[in-house]
Write an enzyme that holds these catalytic residues in place. Structure first.
Site, mmCIF file in Angstrom:
data_model
loop_
_atom_site.group_PDB
_atom_site.id
_atom_site.type_symbol
_atom_site.label_atom_id
_atom_site.label_comp_id
_atom_site.label_asym_id
_atom_site.label_seq_id
_atom_site.Cartn_x
_atom_site.Cartn_y
_atom_site.Cartn_z
ATOM 1 N N HIS A 53 -57.863 -15.509 -49.593
ATOM 2 C CA HIS A 53 -58.877 -16.531 -49.347
ATOM 3 C C HIS A 53 -58.637 -17.129 -47.961
ATOM 4 O O HIS A 53 -57.513 -17.101 -47.453
ATOM 5 C CB HIS A 53 -58.807 -17.639 -50.391
ATOM 6 N N GLU A 55 -58.273 -20.100 -46.877
ATOM 7 C CA GLU A 55 -57.233 -21.124 -46.809
ATOM 8 C C GLU A 55 -55.840 -20.497 -46.799
ATOM 9 O O GLU A 55 -54.953 -20.938 -46.061
ATOM 10 C CB GLU A 55 -57.353 -22.105 -47.988
ATOM 11 N N CYS A 83 -60.255 -23.615 -54.236
ATOM 12 C CA CYS A 83 -60.079 -23.216 -55.630
ATOM 13 C C CYS A 83 -58.676 -23.642 -56.090
ATOM 14 O O CYS A 83 -57.882 -24.167 -55.304
ATOM 15 C CB CYS A 83 -60.263 -21.706 -55.773
ATOM 16 N N CYS A 86 -55.824 -21.972 -53.999
ATOM 17 C CA CYS A 86 -55.692 -22.523 -52.644
ATOM 18 C C CYS A 86 -55.205 -23.971 -52.681
ATOM 19 O O CYS A 86 -54.377 -24.365 -51.858
ATOM 20 C CB CYS A 86 -57.017 -22.402 -51.899
#
Length: 151
Positions: A53, A55, A83, A86
């Site tokens: 992801h 992040e 999420c 993260c």
């Protein structure tokens, strides 16, 4: 002092790069001392990695740049509410602050679905600012998924 909107513009650029590669358009930057030390856009497809992801990509780069897995003097700017994965990584990195654009009503783990950040039982609390350039961040995602539905 550089404004939150200018850093979010950088995160939006990362999201646009991700979209250009066929990835879900999420972008993030990590800022320490008014300098970007980590950048990331979603790379799940490119890396065959469910953890890639935006992040996480930005945190990994920032930790290498700073030379420490802890980033207590840093801030994360993300185009969408992180999420659970993260948000957990942000906690472990001990970031000082999170700034995000759009809420994520399906998987957000700051306030929308779960409260991973700043849960009262956790020992690390983080300043959170939401809604920075939210309309632009949301529009980028909405446009991407509208195109996917057409295909």
């Amino acid at each position: 002092m550089i404004s939150d909107e200018l850093w979010m513009e950088e995160a939006l650029r990362e999201a646009q790069r991700a979209a250009a590669s066929g990835e879900v358009p999420v972008g993030a930057v990590v800022v320490c001392g008014e300098k970007i030390v980590g950048r990331g856009g979603n790379r799940n497809l490119a890396d065959n990695d469910p953890t890639a992801h935006a992040e996480i990509v930005a945190l990994r780069q920032a930790a290498r740049e700073v030379g420490n897995h802890r980033l207590p003097d840093c801030e994360m700017f993300s185009t969408i509410e992180p999420c659970a994965m993260c948000a957990g990584a942000l906690l472990h990195a001990r970031l000082r602050r999170l700034v995000f654009g759009a809420d994520d009503p399906k998987a957000g783990a700051v306030r929308s679905v779960l409260q991973v950040l700043n849960h009262p039982r956790l020992n690390h609390q983080m300043e959170v600012t939401s809604g920075v350039l939210a309309a632009r961040c949301a529009e980028l995602l909405e446009s991407f998924f509208a195109e996917k539905r057409k295909a």
